[in-house]
Design a protein around this motif. Sequence first.
Motif, PDB file in Angstrom:
ATOM      1  N   LEU A  96      -1.047   2.816   5.176  1.00  0.00           N
ATOM      2  CA  LEU A  96      -1.908   1.980   5.151  1.00  0.00           C
ATOM      3  C   LEU A  96      -3.072   2.137   6.024  1.00  0.00           C
ATOM      4  O   LEU A  96      -2.968   2.120   7.160  1.00  0.00           O
ATOM      5  CB  LEU A  96      -1.068   0.571   5.569  1.00  0.00           C
TER       6      LEU A  96
ATOM      7  N   ILE B 180      -6.075   0.380   8.234  1.00  0.00           N
ATOM      8  CA  ILE B 180      -6.733  -0.838   8.540  1.00  0.00           C
ATOM      9  C   ILE B 180      -8.068  -0.461   9.134  1.00  0.00           C
ATOM     10  O   ILE B 180      -8.083   0.140  10.296  1.00  0.00           O
ATOM     11  CB  ILE B 180      -5.764  -1.845   9.480  1.00  0.00           C
TER      12      ILE B 180
ATOM     13  N   TYR C 214      -8.576  -3.458   4.241  1.00  0.00           N
ATOM     14  CA  TYR C 214      -7.263  -2.664   4.092  1.00  0.00           C
ATOM     15  C   TYR C 214      -7.150  -1.803   2.785  1.00  0.00           C
ATOM     16  O   TYR C 214      -7.755  -2.191   1.682  1.00  0.00           O
ATOM     17  CB  TYR C 214      -6.415  -3.804   3.791  1.00  0.00           C
TER      18      TYR C 214
ATOM     19  N   SER D 143      -3.734   0.637   0.888  1.00  0.00           N
ATOM     20  CA  SER D 143      -2.500   1.257   1.067  1.00  0.00           C
ATOM     21  C   SER D 143      -2.480   2.133   0.013  1.00  0.00           C
ATOM     22  O   SER D 143      -2.994   2.143  -1.079  1.00  0.00           O
ATOM     23  CB  SER D 143      -1.465   0.116   0.754  1.00  0.00           C
TER      24      SER D 143
ATOM     25  N   GLU E  11     -10.680  -8.803   4.495  1.00  0.00           N
ATOM     26  CA  GLU E  11     -10.503 -10.246   5.228  1.00  0.00           C
ATOM     27  C   GLU E  11     -11.641 -10.229   6.019  1.00  0.00           C
ATOM     28  O   GLU E  11     -12.202  -9.291   6.629  1.00  0.00           O
ATOM     29  CB  GLU E  11      -9.337 -10.053   6.196  1.00  0.00           C
TER      30      GLU E  11
ATOM     31  N   LEU F 118      -3.113  -8.473  12.166  1.00  0.00           N
ATOM     32  CA  LEU F 118      -1.815  -8.168  11.859  1.00  0.00           C
ATOM     33  C   LEU F 118      -1.145  -9.132  11.012  1.00  0.00           C
ATOM     34  O   LEU F 118      -0.425  -8.768  10.034  1.00  0.00           O
ATOM     35  CB  LEU F 118      -0.903  -7.604  12.843  1.00  0.00           C
TER      36      LEU F 118
ATOM     37  N   ARG G 179      -2.990 -11.395   9.097  1.00  0.00           N
ATOM     38  CA  ARG G 179      -3.575 -11.233   7.773  1.00  0.00           C
ATOM     39  C   ARG G 179      -2.858 -10.219   7.033  1.00  0.00           C
ATOM     40  O   ARG G 179      -2.751 -10.233   5.859  1.00  0.00           O
ATOM     41  CB  ARG G 179      -4.867 -11.354   8.100  1.00  0.00           C
ATOM     42  N   THR G 180      -2.397  -8.975   7.695  1.00  0.00           N
ATOM     43  CA  THR G 180      -1.942  -7.701   6.944  1.00  0.00           C
ATOM     44  C   THR G 180      -0.771  -8.112   6.482  1.00  0.00           C
ATOM     45  O   THR G 180      -0.201  -7.998   5.388  1.00  0.00           O
ATOM     46  CB  THR G 180      -1.931  -6.563   7.908  1.00  0.00           C
ATOM     47  N   LYS G 181       0.179  -8.787   7.285  1.00  0.00           N
ATOM     48  CA  LYS G 181       1.718  -8.994   6.935  1.00  0.00           C
ATOM     49  C   LYS G 181       1.769  -9.929   5.717  1.00  0.00           C
ATOM     50  O   LYS G 181       2.693  -9.941   4.959  1.00  0.00           O
ATOM     51  CB  LYS G 181       2.215  -9.500   8.020  1.00  0.00           C
TER      52      LYS G 181
ATOM     53  N   ILE H  25       3.933  -3.940   6.248  1.00  0.00           N
ATOM     54  CA  ILE H  25       3.439  -2.850   6.886  1.00  0.00           C
ATOM     55  C   ILE H  25       4.514  -1.910   7.506  1.00  0.00           C
ATOM     56  O   ILE H  25       4.384  -0.652   7.896  1.00  0.00           O
ATOM     57  CB  ILE H  25       2.747  -3.424   8.242  1.00  0.00           C
TER      58      ILE H  25
ATOM     59  N   VAL I 120       0.877   3.275   9.455  1.00  0.00           N
ATOM     60  CA  VAL I 120       0.014   2.413   9.492  1.00  0.00           C
ATOM     61  C   VAL I 120      -1.255   3.486  10.614  1.00  0.00           C
ATOM     62  O   VAL I 120      -1.000   3.685  11.423  1.00  0.00           O
ATOM     63  CB  VAL I 120       0.261   1.159  10.238  1.00  0.00           C
TER      64      VAL I 120
END
Length: 282
Positions: A146, A148, A157, A159, A171, A222, A224-226, A231, A236
Amino acid sequence: MTNVLVDLGNYNIKYLAERRGFFSAKYSTKFNPNPEMFQRINFNGETTYIEIGEYEREFNKVNKNYLPLLFYAISNATEESDINLCLLLPIAQMPNKDKFINKLKNNSFNFLINGVPKTININKVAVLPEGLVSFYSMQSKDEDTLIIDIGSRTVNYASFVAGKIESNFTEKIGVLDLYSSIKDIENAKGNDLIEEQIERLIKNKRIIVEPKVYLDFLKDILNRTKAKVNIKDYKVVFVGGGAILLKPYIEANTPATIHEDSVYANLIGARRLCETMWKRGK
């Protein structure tokens, strides 16, 4: 024909060709009585002063007044006039890429750089997604990864599973939001600061930022990522100038790593992709 990579960032402009480097995205078109004192581009009868003034507030990169900054970046990257050009866009803005391509591809531009005439002939143009392309700059691509990418106004982001893209998204948050928060904290103490001053004042230790401010910003990224990606299922890797800014907090609070050439990771990956595409005649 020289291949030139340019990242038209909201905060810094980065370039890569025979040379690589970056400069502030601040610019001014206001009258200046001593123009020879500044780096400047004269194009279509207008003089743009580089690295002074303010950052452009327009969010969509294709709608910015980007040509003078682009010309300055290309002129710093190479002495050649005939080039292929690769640009980057946030993943969410990639539907706008044709606006870049249609304006620049197979076109010639004449301008003055610090009073010296210059012509740039742009042959091929490619536009690639920020964050995603940095995967191709990595030495090892075996693990599910992933990426970022912390930029000035966006976090991108991407993946990858078994070396292939799985998902990607953007984002609308970036380092300028962090500096805006710091500005608000300082102004609440009776100061009168703007975002453009914050980085310099931090570097000069005129502002001492509490670690909690940086950590809260990282937690926001983080979270917003989750919301979209688990993750824990990936290796990462953080990239971008924002990753360097947050490096102590990333290393102390997450198992993630920082790309070994974080600032230029996007351009390095983009160069590899573009060179492959253009060799195939695309």
